[in-house]
Design a protein around this motif. Structure first.
Motif, PDB file in Angstrom:
ATOM      1  N   GLY A   1       0.690  -1.164   0.167  1.00  0.00           N
ATOM      2  CA  GLY A   1      -0.026  -0.152   0.096  1.00  0.00           C
ATOM      3  C   GLY A   1       0.806   1.291   0.090  1.00  0.00           C
ATOM      4  N   GLN A   2       2.053   1.222   0.060  1.00  0.00           N
ATOM      5  CA  GLN A   2       2.880   2.268   0.134  1.00  0.00           C
ATOM      6  C   GLN A   2       3.842   2.207  -1.099  1.00  0.00           C
ATOM      7  N   PRO A   3       3.682   3.335  -1.930  1.00  0.00           N
ATOM      8  CA  PRO A   3       4.482   3.414  -3.128  1.00  0.00           C
ATOM      9  C   PRO A   3       6.063   3.446  -2.829  1.00  0.00           C
ATOM     10  N   TYR A   4       6.794   2.806  -3.589  1.00  0.00           N
ATOM     11  CA  TYR A   4       8.134   2.674  -3.298  1.00  0.00           C
ATOM     12  C   TYR A   4       9.025   3.733  -3.230  1.00  0.00           C
ATOM     13  N   PRO A   5       8.650   4.822  -4.095  1.00  0.00           N
ATOM     14  CA  PRO A   5       9.429   6.097  -3.827  1.00  0.00           C
ATOM     15  C   PRO A   5       9.291   6.831  -2.414  1.00  0.00           C
ATOM     16  N   VAL A   6       7.924   6.458  -1.686  1.00  0.00           N
ATOM     17  CA  VAL A   6       7.781   7.183  -0.499  1.00  0.00           C
ATOM     18  C   VAL A   6       8.701   6.202   0.449  1.00  0.00           C
ATOM     19  N   THR A   7       8.614   4.855   0.319  1.00  0.00           N
ATOM     20  CA  THR A   7       9.615   3.999   1.070  1.00  0.00           C
ATOM     21  C   THR A   7      11.016   4.624   1.093  1.00  0.00           C
ATOM     22  N   LEU A   8      11.344   4.923  -0.255  1.00  0.00           N
ATOM     23  CA  LEU A   8      13.001   5.379  -0.249  1.00  0.00           C
ATOM     24  C   LEU A   8      12.950   6.710   0.320  1.00  0.00           C
ATOM     25  N   ALA A   9      12.077   7.584   0.253  1.00  0.00           N
ATOM     26  CA  ALA A   9      12.118   8.800   0.951  1.00  0.00           C
ATOM     27  C   ALA A   9      12.375   8.577   2.470  1.00  0.00           C
ATOM     28  N   ASN A  10      11.490   7.597   2.812  1.00  0.00           N
ATOM     29  CA  ASN A  10      11.552   7.326   4.370  1.00  0.00           C
ATOM     30  C   ASN A  10      12.815   6.949   4.850  1.00  0.00           C
ATOM     31  N   ALA A  11      13.409   5.990   3.979  1.00  0.00           N
ATOM     32  CA  ALA A  11      14.736   5.220   4.341  1.00  0.00           C
ATOM     33  C   ALA A  11      15.698   6.561   4.179  1.00  0.00           C
TER      34      ALA A  11
ATOM     35  N   GLY B   1      20.132  -6.386  -3.600  1.00  0.00           N
ATOM     36  CA  GLY B   1      18.867  -7.346  -3.549  1.00  0.00           C
ATOM     37  C   GLY B   1      17.673  -6.519  -2.758  1.00  0.00           C
ATOM     38  N   PRO B   2      17.699  -5.824  -1.650  1.00  0.00           N
ATOM     39  CA  PRO B   2      16.568  -5.202  -1.218  1.00  0.00           C
ATOM     40  C   PRO B   2      16.042  -4.170  -2.232  1.00  0.00           C
ATOM     41  N   LEU B   3      16.830  -3.227  -2.805  1.00  0.00           N
ATOM     42  CA  LEU B   3      16.535  -2.265  -3.892  1.00  0.00           C
ATOM     43  C   LEU B   3      15.933  -2.909  -4.958  1.00  0.00           C
ATOM     44  N   GLU B   4      16.399  -3.966  -5.493  1.00  0.00           N
ATOM     45  CA  GLU B   4      15.715  -4.607  -6.791  1.00  0.00           C
ATOM     46  C   GLU B   4      14.092  -5.221  -6.291  1.00  0.00           C
ATOM     47  N   ASP B   5      14.200  -5.756  -5.193  1.00  0.00           N
ATOM     48  CA  ASP B   5      12.843  -6.226  -4.658  1.00  0.00           C
ATOM     49  C   ASP B   5      11.835  -5.157  -4.348  1.00  0.00           C
ATOM     50  N   GLY B   6      12.165  -4.186  -3.758  1.00  0.00           N
ATOM     51  CA  GLY B   6      11.429  -2.899  -3.684  1.00  0.00           C
ATOM     52  C   GLY B   6      11.058  -2.263  -4.955  1.00  0.00           C
ATOM     53  N   LEU B   7      11.827  -2.041  -5.781  1.00  0.00           N
ATOM     54  CA  LEU B   7      11.881  -1.435  -6.987  1.00  0.00           C
ATOM     55  C   LEU B   7      10.981  -2.284  -8.201  1.00  0.00           C
ATOM     56  N   ARG B   8      10.952  -3.655  -7.719  1.00  0.00           N
ATOM     57  CA  ARG B   8      10.014  -4.644  -8.580  1.00  0.00           C
ATOM     58  C   ARG B   8       8.643  -4.190  -8.382  1.00  0.00           C
ATOM     59  N   SER B   9       8.113  -3.581  -7.136  1.00  0.00           N
ATOM     60  CA  SER B   9       6.985  -3.239  -7.054  1.00  0.00           C
ATOM     61  C   SER B   9       6.376  -2.346  -7.870  1.00  0.00           C
ATOM     62  N   ILE B  10       7.121  -1.297  -8.624  1.00  0.00           N
ATOM     63  CA  ILE B  10       6.974  -0.374  -9.570  1.00  0.00           C
ATOM     64  C   ILE B  10       7.553  -0.607 -10.807  1.00  0.00           C
ATOM     65  N   ASP B  11       7.962  -1.974 -10.957  1.00  0.00           N
ATOM     66  CA  ASP B  11       8.588  -2.591 -12.424  1.00  0.00           C
ATOM     67  C   ASP B  11       9.739  -1.636 -12.886  1.00  0.00           C
TER      68      ASP B  11
END
Length: 181
Positions: A79-89, A130-140
């Motif tokens: 439910g959270q867009p991955y760019p938002v996850t990256l901004a929080n990180a 690996g973690p970045l690929e997994d997260g970025l996969r959610s937005i293709d």
């Protein structure tokens, strides 16, 4: 008959030394670790055999903590867009909680410390793909993991060199805006 090693004491000492190193940096001598742990340098050597073995163990423990903490930050959330996850990180990594890790490991771009963990620079890069690929996969966008990592690392080096958090934060936000959402 000599005293038997006590692993729980060794682990307690290692955790206290790691806490101290994250707060104050790696010391040149063992005395700051002895003070921080409430023991003597002799007992530190008893448990770790040499200063270098202790320093290596401290660095490995700090690195494991960083991998756990930062890895969780980079993990996608339903439910959270991955760019938002990256901004929080980014906010966490560059904030007070992340600064001890950045200070400690930022010193490793060169120098004698590299001898303690010779493969550190490679691992410090590839561990995050690996973690970045997994997260970025959610937005293709999994193919952009290297680019995202390079931007993060570059901006962290810039922040370290200049202390200009306003500019680097804006640059990271601008970068995140390049993602199609």
């Amino acid at each position: 008959m000599g005293r038997q090693p006590q692993p729980e004491i060794k682990q307690r000492l290692l955790d206290a030394c790691t806490d101290h190193a994250l707060a104050h940096g790696l010391p040149d001598k063992l005395e700051p670790f002895a003070t921080a742990t409430g023991t003597s340098t002799r007992m530190l050597i008893y448990h770790f055999t040499t200063r270098d073995v202790l320093l290596r163990a401290v660095l490995e423990r700090a690195r494991q903590r960083q991998l756990t903490t930062f890895g969780d930050l980079l993990r996608g959330r339903p439910g959270q867009p991955y760019p938002v996850t990256l901004a929080n990180a980014w906010t966490f990594m560059t904030g007070p909680e992340g600064q001890p890790y950045l200070r400690m490991f930022g010193q490793w771009r060169d120098g004698a410390a590299q001898q303690l963990l010779p493969d550190f620079r490679r691992a410090a890069t590839t561990d995050w793909l690996g973690p970045l690929e997994d997260g970025l996969r959610s937005i293709d966008q999994s193919g952009r993991a290297t680019l995202v990592l390079a931007v993060i690392r570059g901006l962290l080096m810039d922040l370290d060199a200049t202390g200009d958090s306003v500019r680097t934060n804006k640059a990271f936000a601008d970068f995140l805006n390049t993602f199609v959402q």
